[in-house]
Design a protein around this motif. Structure first.
Motif, PDB file in Angstrom:
ATOM      1  N   PRO A   3       0.832  -1.214   0.000  1.00 29.91           N
ATOM      2  CA  PRO A   3       0.000   0.000   0.000  1.00 29.91           C
ATOM      3  C   PRO A   3       0.858   1.250   0.000  1.00 29.91           C
ATOM      4  O   PRO A   3       1.973   1.262   0.524  1.00 29.91           O
ATOM      5  N   LEU A   4       0.301   2.325  -0.645  1.00 30.02           N
ATOM      6  CA  LEU A   4       1.004   3.606  -0.732  1.00 30.02           C
ATOM      7  C   LEU A   4       1.107   4.217   0.665  1.00 30.02           C
ATOM      8  O   LEU A   4       0.120   4.319   1.391  1.00 30.02           O
ATOM      9  N   THR A   5       2.275   4.594   1.051  1.00 31.98           N
ATOM     10  CA  THR A   5       2.478   5.200   2.372  1.00 31.98           C
ATOM     11  C   THR A   5       2.744   6.696   2.211  1.00 31.98           C
ATOM     12  O   THR A   5       3.431   7.123   1.281  1.00 31.98           O
ATOM     13  N   GLU A   6       2.158   7.471   3.108  1.00 29.38           N
ATOM     14  CA  GLU A   6       2.344   8.932   3.099  1.00 29.38           C
ATOM     15  C   GLU A   6       2.666   9.392   4.509  1.00 29.38           C
ATOM     16  O   GLU A   6       2.156   8.837   5.495  1.00 29.38           O
ATOM     17  N   ASN A  14      -1.476  18.223   1.513  1.00 26.78           N
ATOM     18  CA  ASN A  14      -2.261  17.932   0.322  1.00 26.78           C
ATOM     19  C   ASN A  14      -3.679  17.460   0.646  1.00 26.78           C
ATOM     20  O   ASN A  14      -4.315  16.770  -0.154  1.00 26.78           O
ATOM     21  N   ALA A  15      -4.149  17.811   1.813  1.00 27.01           N
ATOM     22  CA  ALA A  15      -5.511  17.425   2.212  1.00 27.01           C
ATOM     23  C   ALA A  15      -6.535  18.054   1.264  1.00 27.01           C
ATOM     24  O   ALA A  15      -6.263  19.080   0.628  1.00 27.01           O
TER      25      ALA A  15
END
Length: 808
Positions: A3-6, A14-15
């Motif tokens: 899964p993409l992690t941020e 970037n909300a």
């Protein structure tokens, strides 16, 4: 792939919404990239600014007056519509959630704000628009119903109520036809009162027609829930008694909502009550008309002073309401002399003409009959006949037990349904007393006028270094008392204070609060309080005055010697400063929340600047700049453009601004506008000893000064003569001709209006003899347009006159 992690920082930046972090003083210390992308601002530019600077004008005022107090009271607010200014100057519509967070360890607070783009609300706005249109339709219907009620309340005959009812049905419900059916005396037949008597239709009460069913059952006949219909009938009822029916016909069948059906029932009840009242009006109309006429007669005859003027006024009142012709004969030196008369419209003589004989010469018999009335003093009308055979009546004019003249009424207008002997004698007695008291009435009027103007002078400071004018306009939609107010006064420090305020609400409660706030501000300011201190004390005052809480006001104090201006605004629109050098500019400093706002800091702010000589300051309430469906900044821009008129005198400027700002869709709220001009007018000053011999050089000098400003010779003569009379009064009555005392004379010119002041520090004494005395003030009153006498410290006589330039 996993899964993409941020990171948390990436999620914040970037909300899908904007995030702002704000210090208690409004300074931004953190903002995310989403908000920067929406507004086009750079991060380093925003972190050096306050959040207030990013709002549009309306949102900035809302932030100061509502958002900050709500945050301090509730800790958070949600779903507020706010406008942010983009880098290019355009506005971004958003919805804002704001939370006030505190750190118990340090005691500091931080405002965290979440900003959402408002474009996703289109579906909601469509629903809101539909509801608004429904509300607007209801408002239109209510207004039509209210207009019908108001019109019907002034109508005395039942047959005259038909047209207002028909117009209300068409305006409120869009009916193609509205028919009024009235029950006959027997209550068995409905007759169409909307048509003429010859072709009026009728319906038997026992018929199956919907109109008959509505009358029989005293209930509306129309569609049920979910049905459509092209006709609705509702009864005209008053106190459970059916008087008739109103029937609404429509071009096509349609459904009706519950509100519309209830309004139709209400129309029937209101119209029925109006008809019931009309019956009572018709029974009492003669006495009511006579009482109103006599009251108007007494009121109107008090206005003119000379006997001839009062006689003319009496004639204009009785013709044509009582008679086609009226003539007055007054007794002078045991002789009857014709004084005033009026002729029918077809005759060439003007109403109220004066001459040695009336336009209808009386026969010897008529003269003899009138002389008998004058001699006997018998209180009775004398039936007469005019030369053309029309009916006439002679009335004795009596005063203090004597006959002072006669009143002759002639013509077919002498209708018995309006006039009887008792009424005519009452009219004659009032007229006779008014004519006999003409000389005394003139003196009484002068005394009353002087008293009135002296009271007005107490409300208006007198100082040649400034001018103040104000305009108040009530709301167009209602005549109820509002809460807008203004005041002008001189403080103990030799400064002039001006204040404009707005109390929440309407009616007696708001008016009472307005008066108390006005008195409190004046008392605090005259106790040498600064503007901020005045507002702080006003917060304490409104804590005990519930109706004054959340009131707004703008208070400014101008030091007349230096031009120092200090001001403070408590939730009020900003003052507008008009300077020839810099142009119009709004004063946005010195702002804080409305009175009684207990949330947050109780500290009030004020600002200070130097007001240039010749500049003007405008204080106003929001009713001047707010319009429905328009941002407040549009109104502020319009006011700024209208106020930049330096060729317009101050008093004319306020009237022109008010007229222009309230034209069209304006005027839905009360409005007041106060303008202060700082020493911008030409000025004449003189001090002369209290010696009659000094009047001649004063007159010469004042005349020369007026001529230098192109005042016409005739106007100069009036102003100079008025000044001479006022100075002579000060010398004789104020100083008793003591040449060691000084009389001060000053004059200013604003546009084409000259203002003249004469001041003495003496103590006036009543003259020893009254014969030929006391005429000076009356003469001044005739020469000038406005006269005010201020008997405070000494006596100041303020006179004004509007003149024309020489050669015009």
């Amino acid at each position: 792939m996993g899964p993409l992690t941020e990171s948390a920082e990436e999620l914040y930046e970037n909300a899908p919404c904007g995030y702002l972090s704000i210090l208690p003083d409004g300074a931004l210390f953190r903002v995310n990239q989403t908000f920067l992308d929406w507004t086009g601002h750079r991060r380093e530019d925003l972190l050096s600014r306050r959040v207030q600077d990013l709002y549009g004008v309306g949102s900035r005022i809302f932030y100061e007056t509502h958002l900050r107090p709500l945050l301090h009271m509730q800790g958070e607010v949600r779903g507020l519509a706010m406008e942010f200014r983009r880098a290019d100057g355009t506005l971004l519509d958003t919805l804002v959630n704001a939370t006030l967070r505190g750190d118990p360890a340090t005691g500091s607070t931080v405002l965290r704000m979440t900003v959402f783009d408002a474009t996703d609300r289109r579906a909601y706005e469509r629903e809101l628009l539909a509801e608004r249109r429904r509300a607007e339709r209801t408002t239109v219907r209510l207004r039509a119903l209210q207009e019908m009620v108001l019109r019907c309340a002034a109508i005395e005959r039942a047959t005259e109520l038909v047209d207002p009812i028909i117009e209300a049905g068409t305006a409120a419900f869009g009916a193609a036809t509205t028919t009024v059916w009235l029950l006959d005396i027997d209550g068995s037949v409905l007759t169409d009162a909307s048509a003429g008597h010859d072709d009026a239709a009728s319906i038997a009460l026992d018929s199956p027609a919907p109109q008959a069913r509505a009358a029989r059952n005293a209930e509306l006949v129309g569609p049920r829930q979910g049905e459509v219909a092209d006709q609705v009938s509702t009864p005209l009822a008053a106190d459970d008694q059916v008087l008739g029916v109103v029937s609404f016909g429509f071009a096509t069948a349609r459904p009706f909502d519950d509100d519309e059906i209830e309004l139709m029932r209400t129309l029937g009840r209101q119209a029925g009550q109006a008809m019931e009242r009309a019956r009572l009006y018709e029974e009492t109309t003669r006495r009511a008309w006579q009482s109103a006429f006599l009251a108007r007669l007494g009121r109107d005859l008090d206005e003119p002073v000379a006997p001839a003027d009062r006689a003319r006024r009496l004639v204009s009142l009785v013709v044509p309401e009582l008679a086609e012709y009226a003539q007055i004969d007054l007794v002078h030196d045991d002789r009857a002399g014709w004084l005033a008369g009026a002729v029918p419209p077809a005759a060439p003589d003007p109403v109220g003409s004066i001459g040695p004989a009336g336009p209808w010469p009386l026969t010897d018999l008529v003269h003899e009959t009138i002389r008998q009335v004058q001699t006997s003093g018998e209180a009775r009308p004398v039936p007469l006949a005019a030369p053309d055979g029309r009916p006439a009546v002679g009335l004795p004019l009596r005063a203090r037990g004597e006959v002072v003249g006669t009143l002759l009424l002639a013509g077919q207008a002498l209708m018995p349904e309006r006039i009887d002997a008792e009424f005519l004698l009452d009219l004659a007695d009032r007229a006779g007393l008014a004519l006999d008291n003409a000389r005394l009435a003139e003196r009484d009027r002068e005394v009353a006028l002087t008293l009135q103007r002296s009271l007005l002078a107490g409300e208006r400071p007198i100082d040649s270094r400034f001018h103040v004018t104000a305009v108040y306009r009530p709301a167009i939609e209602t005549l109820e008392v509002g809460g807008d107010w203004y005041d002008t006064f001189v403080t103990a420090r030799g400064s002039v204070g001006v204040v404009v305020g707005d109390v929440v609400g309407r009616g007696v409660r708001a008016a009472s609060a307005m008066g108390q706030l006005r008195s409190a501000v004046r008392a605090l300011a005259q106790a040498e309080r600064s503007p901020a201190t005045v507002l702080q004390h006003m917060d304490d005052f409104v804590a005990t005055l519930e109706a004054g809480q959340m009131a707004t006001l703008a208070y400014a104090e101008l030091t007349l010697d230096t031009g120092r201006l200090r001001y403070a605004c408590a939730g009020h629109p900003p003052p507008l400063l008009l300077s020839r050098d810099t142009g119009p500019s709004y004063l946005w400093e010195g702002r804080s929340g409305p009175l009684g706002t207990r949330a947050g800091s109780r500290r009030r702010r004020e600002a200070e600047l130097s007001m240039p000589v010749g500049s003007r300051l405008l204080l106003y309430t929001d009713g001047l700049v707010e319009r429905r469906g328009e941002r407040i900044d549009e109104g502020l821009s319009r006011l700024e453009a209208l106020a930049d008129r330096w060729d317009t005198p101050l008093v004319s400027l306020t009237e022109q601004i008010s007229d222009a700002m309230l034209a069209g869709d304006g005027g839905h709220d009360d409005m007041c506008l106060l303008a202060l001009a700082f020493d911008g007018a030409p000025r004449f000053d003189a001090e002369i000893p209290a010696d009659i011999g000094t009047l001649r050089p004063l007159r010469t000098e004042l005349d020369r000064w007026l001529a230098s400003y192109t005042v016409a010779e005739r106007e100069r003569y009036r102003v100079v003569l008025a000044c001479s009379e006022a100075v002579a009064n000060a010398i004789e009555h104020g100083y008793q001709r003591d040449p060691a005392q000084l009389v001060r004379v000053s004059a200013t010119i604003d546009g084409n209006t000259v203002e003249l002041r004469v001041h003495d520090a003496g103590r006036w004494r009543a003259p020893q003899a009254t014969r030929d005395r006391g005429r000076g003030m009356a003469l001044i009153g005739r020469l000038m347009d406005d006269l005010i006498v201020d008997r405070g410290e000494g006596t100041t006589v303020l006179m004004r006159r509007t003149f024309r330039e020489a050669g015009r």
